[in-house]
Write a protein that holds these residues in place. Structure first.
Motif, PDB file in Angstrom:
ATOM      1  N   ARG A  26       4.675  49.990 -31.562  1.00  0.00           N
ATOM      2  CA  ARG A  26       4.572  50.215 -30.123  1.00  0.00           C
ATOM      3  C   ARG A  26       5.930  50.600 -29.533  1.00  0.00           C
ATOM      4  NH1 ARG A  26       1.943  46.009 -28.955  1.00  0.00           N
ATOM      5  NH2 ARG A  26      -0.107  46.950 -28.609  1.00  0.00           N
ATOM      6  N   ARG A  27       6.998  49.996 -30.045  1.00  0.00           N
ATOM      7  CA  ARG A  27       8.339  50.324 -29.550  1.00  0.00           C
ATOM      8  C   ARG A  27       8.853  51.635 -30.136  1.00  0.00           C
ATOM      9  NH1 ARG A  27       9.646  44.944 -31.138  1.00  0.00           N
ATOM     10  NH2 ARG A  27      11.047  45.861 -32.706  1.00  0.00           N
ATOM     11  N   GLU A  28       8.475  51.928 -31.394  1.00  0.00           N
ATOM     12  CA  GLU A  28       8.964  53.133 -32.069  1.00  0.00           C
ATOM     13  C   GLU A  28       7.769  53.917 -32.609  1.00  0.00           C
ATOM     14  OE1 GLU A  28      11.555  51.499 -35.009  1.00  0.00           O
ATOM     15  OE2 GLU A  28      13.215  51.226 -33.620  1.00  0.00           O
ATOM     16  N   PRO A  29       7.076  54.632 -31.746  1.00  0.00           N
ATOM     17  CA  PRO A  29       5.833  55.302 -32.165  1.00  0.00           C
ATOM     18  C   PRO A  29       6.036  56.392 -33.213  1.00  0.00           C
ATOM     19  CG  PRO A  29       6.482  55.985 -29.954  1.00  0.00           C
ATOM     20  CD  PRO A  29       7.383  54.852 -30.327  1.00  0.00           C
ATOM     21  N   ALA A  30       7.241  56.949 -33.295  1.00  0.00           N
ATOM     22  CA  ALA A  30       7.488  58.019 -34.272  1.00  0.00           C
ATOM     23  C   ALA A  30       8.059  57.493 -35.573  1.00  0.00           C
ATOM     24  CB  ALA A  30       8.430  59.057 -33.672  1.00  0.00           C
ATOM     25  N   ALA A  31       7.953  56.193 -35.819  1.00  0.00           N
ATOM     26  CA  ALA A  31       8.529  55.603 -37.026  1.00  0.00           C
ATOM     27  C   ALA A  31       7.861  56.166 -38.275  1.00  0.00           C
ATOM     28  CB  ALA A  31       8.369  54.085 -36.983  1.00  0.00           C
ATOM     29  N   LEU A  32       8.666  56.304 -39.346  1.00  0.00           N
ATOM     30  CA  LEU A  32       8.177  56.789 -40.632  1.00  0.00           C
ATOM     31  C   LEU A  32       7.844  55.586 -41.505  1.00  0.00           C
ATOM     32  CD1 LEU A  32      10.862  59.569 -41.257  1.00  0.00           C
ATOM     33  CD2 LEU A  32       8.597  59.839 -40.244  1.00  0.00           C
ATOM     34  N   LEU A  33       6.582  55.456 -41.894  1.00  0.00           N
ATOM     35  CA  LEU A  33       6.140  54.321 -42.699  1.00  0.00           C
ATOM     36  C   LEU A  33       6.315  54.647 -44.181  1.00  0.00           C
ATOM     37  CD1 LEU A  33       2.823  53.383 -40.850  1.00  0.00           C
ATOM     38  CD2 LEU A  33       5.145  52.627 -40.361  1.00  0.00           C
ATOM     39  N   HIS A  34       6.711  53.637 -44.938  1.00  0.00           N
ATOM     40  CA  HIS A  34       6.797  53.808 -46.383  1.00  0.00           C
ATOM     41  C   HIS A  34       6.676  52.453 -47.042  1.00  0.00           C
ATOM     42  CE1 HIS A  34      10.838  52.208 -47.460  1.00  0.00           C
ATOM     43  NE2 HIS A  34      11.070  52.414 -46.185  1.00  0.00           N
ATOM     44  N   CYS A  35       6.419  52.498 -48.348  1.00  0.00           N
ATOM     45  CA  CYS A  35       6.283  51.266 -49.123  1.00  0.00           C
ATOM     46  C   CYS A  35       7.264  51.292 -50.297  1.00  0.00           C
ATOM     47  CB  CYS A  35       4.846  51.098 -49.602  1.00  0.00           C
ATOM     48  SG  CYS A  35       4.518  49.529 -50.413  1.00  0.00           S
ATOM     49  N   GLY A  36       7.053  52.191 -51.229  1.00  0.00           N
ATOM     50  CA  GLY A  36       7.972  52.342 -52.351  1.00  0.00           C
ATOM     51  C   GLY A  36       8.865  53.557 -52.240  1.00  0.00           C
TER      52      GLY A  36
END
Length: 951
Positions: free
Chosen positions: A379-389
């Motif tokens: 919600r604070r950083e809507p353009a965040a890049l998600l990753h796991c490994g």
């Protein structure tokens, strides 16, 4: 100073003192404890103060009381110390009571208690390491090399070659081989890392793995050898961790698919490891010269060599017991070396939320530890890049030439990275539910975890052990509870490599396929083919600040149909994978076929892949047929159309007319889809001819129908659905022989096959290469700016360097105009026979894709590569330039031999520099042979012998 330093090291949050003071002063006016929370309440009713926060607040209170007693009341020094100690003791006793009460969520101290840690904690080669605010863009491989651990090489930088392999131990205590070139340093919190330097060395003693590959002639240039050693050591440690009594030759071969070798060859490497550590490898007890094939390949008769007798005589008395015992000891040693320290193991079992920031580059890295925290972060950083490994970085560079991971690099500026691996809901372990015939898994689960769960489900019995079974068991054919699981597990074993599957998540692969539909994702095809569904959270509501964020269920087909919009707007939480029942469709699963054709058996994009399922109803008639193909069209997966499926529904699986009609209609509809896709901007026809892919569609469909036949197939048809040799699980264990003749045994050890002296140094990572030399002060790194796709034959009209020069770390751009002598730039043709210029000047035609036009200089190699990716080249296409860009090929592809004067000068330089005498003699003999060959060939212009000697 001692007290302050001690507090600083114990605090997990590293709160700024003034900020904490403001919170503490404000907290005096508000109720601290949650009145509704009973004794011993935890985060269910409020936020718990961390241990570090308790010590900070309460010991600080004791420090303040002691200071007031000493200063304000003028108490003697000795008494002030006693008062201070009493105050600290009282504060610590009060902490014991506070720790049993829940903090009210509205209290200002709740912010202090739940603040993310800025400290990275892990162990490296048995030693605990703590770093504060590590750079979010720094990879593990780059950091290791900056620490002097140059045994970890950087080759492809995309997780394909295995030269960067290190061993990582996570919360489960199982060692795994991972790619350090893809792993972010920030993502190593709670891991126990071991590099090749931690396994053995010349000073500490070489490991058995290092000795095996050296003595087995498995190292030539040696650049890839440390990666092979760490991969094999991880396999040995993993066997010890799971309590396996031994390793088989097949296990060794299947686990080394993530390591490449370009000069030695795979036979000596694999044979060396199998000899030393495989329980079922009998070649370890005899010499190579006696291991020729036991039977003639043409006649099938015994060859008469001693190998038959040697194999029959192999027994524990022949040294086999000692070999197996040594292998067992090496397994235990490997596990002991890679085990985490107590602090790191505790950190892995109870992960904390993390937040690292680099204000200079605008980068941040966050790892929330709850789904609520993840939603709030998005919600604070809507353009965040998600990753796991972070393994998608190695693939995404081929589809996002100007995206955040352009060039296969982490984002270098202005990006927020969010690691979802610490969220319990996303990390839910895969579980098979026999009652429903479904398998569930969290989004952060790795590809290997999903493959292992599918393999276990494939072996689960149909009965529940009490004579009963699931509700759909009466209609299920065969004796397995999950008939589709075996096909899916086998196919997942061909996705990427062992190192990538160990850390890459299935949801990340699916999101990558949604963001780039042209990617022929095997995971996407498999999930669509069996009708899997996803639990997701809509991120668009979070961006608007509304009440979004609720969980909902969508099918994988729906998720992929939205394309890049899905990857940006939907957060995948979990997976539901129907393996036996219809998953809402009619009938029970009768056959599931999954396969792909690719250039290599593993770690290769599919030319065409598929997952097809056939369901039957009562009486054995076909109730439904569905599935998906990948690599057929650039818009993503292509599902079997209803017009083709209707040709088969209601008929028996063995109805030949229905089978022919189904395949003909399927190929016809596929041809229409390919034809409509041929003119699109992202046409993938260059990967394989359209006709070839259509023939594969027919072949895969026919194999599905053969798999659905109830009675055993005749031999000529059974081979069509037998295991494909393309899959590692279906191939036999490789074997090979080597015969080395000795001309004169009295000259031993001359002409005997002896390991070279530097092979052990190469295996231990102690051999230094040019890229391993330490950096010097002010050193700059360079990266070429290359001509992009579609530029062959175009004229280079200039470039816009503004984005490049504004990129972090970039110092300058060097182009052809910077050559002091322009004629020197044109000598590239004579030197390389590849390009007419070292750097192609403005106005010159570009001979091919990848022609260099400039060099970007920066303070680090990632910054230089990122700057090169941001360059915007201006090109002009015309027919005349196209002809000029393709000059006639040179008369020979070999470089022209240097003149005699240059050869003599180089030879004298080597001689005078104190080079080894044997090398000098060898050079002298080669020079003499070259002269003779040239004379015999008429000056080197005719005979093949002369040309070969000159080369």
């Amino acid at each position: 100073p001692f007290i302050v330093g001690r507090l600083h090291t114990r605090l997990h949050t590293h709160i700024n003192l003034m900020k904490a003071g403001k919170i503490f002063s404000k907290s005096l006016s508000e109720p601290l404890l949650d009145p509704a929370a009973p004794q011993g309440a935890t985060r269910r009713r409020g936020l718990q103060l961390t241990r570090g926060a308790h010590e900070f607040l309460l010991v600080s209170a004791g420090l303040g009381l002691g200071w007031l007693a000493a200063v304000c009341q003028d108490i003697p020094h000795a008494r002030s110390v006693a008062v201070f100690a009493a105050a600290v003791l009282a504060a610590l006793l009060a902490r014991q009571r506070w720790s049993r009460r829940a903090i009210a969520p509205s209290h200002p101290l709740a912010r202090l208690a739940d603040a993310p840690s800025r400290e990275l904690v892990f162990s490296l080669n048995g030693r605990e390491r703590r770093l504060v605010d590590p750079p979010p863009s720094l990879t593990l491989a780059e950091w290791l090399r900056s620490e002097g651990l140059t045994g970890t090489k950087i080759g492809c930088a995309e997780g394909g070659c295995g030269a960067c392999t290190v061993i990582a131990v996570g919360p489960d205590g199982h060692p795994r081989a991972i790619n350090a070139c893809l792993r972010l340093l920030c993502g190593c919190d709670g891991l126990a890392l071991t590099t090749v330097e931690g396994l053995g060395s010349q000073g500490a003693g070489y490991s058995q793995v290092m000795k095996a590959i050296a003595e087995g002639q498995g190292s030539q240039c040696g650049f890839c050898t440390p990666g092979w050693v760490t991969a094999m050591s991880a396999l040995l440690g993993g066997a010890a961790a799971r309590g396996a009594a031994h390793l088989t030759a097949k296990e060794i071969e299947e686990s080394l698919d993530g390591n490449l070798c370009r000069c030695t060859g795979y036979r000596p490497i694999l044979q060396a490891f199998k000899r030393a550590f495989a329980h079922d490898d009998s070649a370890g007890i005899t010499d190579l010269e006696t291991c020729a094939p036991c039977h003639d390949v043409a006649t099938g008769k015994p060859c008469g060599r001693r190998c038959d007798a040697a194999l029959q005589a192999s027994s524990l008395s022949n040294g086999e017991a000692d070999r197996r015992a040594a292998a067992r000891r090496e397994c235990d040693r490997a596990l002991r070396l890679v085990s985490p320290t107590a602090a790191v193991a505790a950190r892995a079992r109870a992960p904390v939320s993390l937040r690292y920031e680099d204000e200079g580059s605008g980068l941040s890295y966050s790892r929330p530890t709850s789904l609520e925290g993840l939603v709030e972060l998005l919600r604070r950083e809507p353009a965040a890049l998600l990753h796991c490994g972070n393994t998608g970085m190695g693939v995404g560079k081929y589809y996002t030439p100007r995206g955040p991971t352009a060039g296969g690099l982490p984002p270098q500026a202005n990006a927020a990275l969010v690691d979802v691996s610490g969220v319990p809901e996303l990390a839910a372990a895969p579980a098979f539910h026999p009652a429903s015939g479904e398998l569930s898994a969290g989004a952060a689960q790795t590809l290997e975890a999903l493959r292992s769960a599918l393999a276990a489900a494939a072996e689960a019995p149909l009965s529940d052990g009490r004579g009963g079974g699931p509700p759909w068991a009466s209609e299920q054919r065969g004796g397995a509870a999950a008939p589709a699981a075996a096909a899916l597990a086998r196919h997942l074993g061909r996705v990427a490599t062992t190192q990538v599957r160990a850390v890459g998540s299935w949801a990340g692969n699916l999101a990558l396929a949604a963001a780039h539909p042209a990617l022929p994702s095997d995971v996407a095809v498999l999930l669509v083919g069996v009708g899997a569904s996803l639990t997701v959270i809509d991120r668009t509501g979070l961006r608007r600040g509304g009440g979004g964020g609720g969980l909902r269920t969508v099918s994988v087909s729906e998720y992929l149909s939205c394309g890049p919009r899905s990857a940006a707007s939907l957060l995948i939480v979990a997976l539901r994978l129907p393996l036996a029942s219809a998953g809402g469709r009619a009938g029970s699963l009768a056959a599931c076929f999954a396969d792909k054709v690719s250039s290599r058996h593993a770690n290769s994009h599919a030319l065409l892949n598929c997952c097809l399922a056939l369901r039957t109803g009562k009486g054995g008639a076909v109730a439904a047929v569905g599935g998906a193909f990948g690599g057929l069209v650039s818009s993503g997966t292509w599902a079997i159309p209803l017009s083709a499926a209707s040709r088969l529904v209601g008929a028996a699986p063995s109805d030949e007319a229905a089978m022919r009609g189904f395949i003909a209609e399927l190929v016809q509809q596929a041809a229409k889809a390919v034809e409509s896709d041929a003119g699109s901007a992202s046409d993938i026809g260059h990967l394989a001819p359209h006709e070839y892919r259509l023939s594969l569609v027919a072949s895969f469909a026919y194999k599905l129908l053969l798999s659905a036949q109830g009675s055993p197939l005749p031999p000529r048809l059974a081979s069509a659905v037998a295991g494909s040799l393309a899959a590692a699980a279906d191939r036999p264990v490789s074997c090979g022989t080597q015969s080395i003749g000795v001309s004169d045994a009295s000259l031993a050890p001359v002409s005997l096959p002896l390991p070279k002296l530097t092979s052990l140094l190469q295996a231990s990572g102690e051999a230094l290469y040019s890229s391993d030399e330490p950096s010097v002060a002010g050193e700059l790194c360079g990266a070429f700016v290359l001509a992009p796709d579609g530029s062959a034959g175009a004229s280079f009209c200039g470039a816009d360097w503004s984005a490049t020069l504004a990129s972090p770390g970039v110092v300058d751009v060097v182009s052809a105009a910077d050559f002091p002598n322009p004629a020197a730039n044109a000598t590239a043709a004579a030197d390389s026979n590849c390009y007419p210029f070292y750097l192609h000047p403005v106005g010159s035609p570009l001979p091919c894709v990848g022609a260099p036009v400039a060099v970007v200089l920066a303070d680090s190699l990632p910054h230089a590569r990122r700057g090169a990716q941001l360059a915007v080249l201006r090109l002009s296409h015309s027919a005349g330039l196209l002809k000029q860009a393709h000059p006639p090929p040179p008369p020979t592809s070999r470089r022209s031999p240097p003149d005699a004067a240059r050869v003599a000068a180089a030879f004298e330089q080597l001689r005078s520099s104190g080079f080894a005498r044997r090398n000098g003699l060898r050079l002298e003999r080669l020079q003499e042979e070259t002269r003779k060959a040239k004379a015999a060939g008429g000056g080197g212009g005719g005979g093949g012998g002369g040309g070969g000697a000159a080369a």
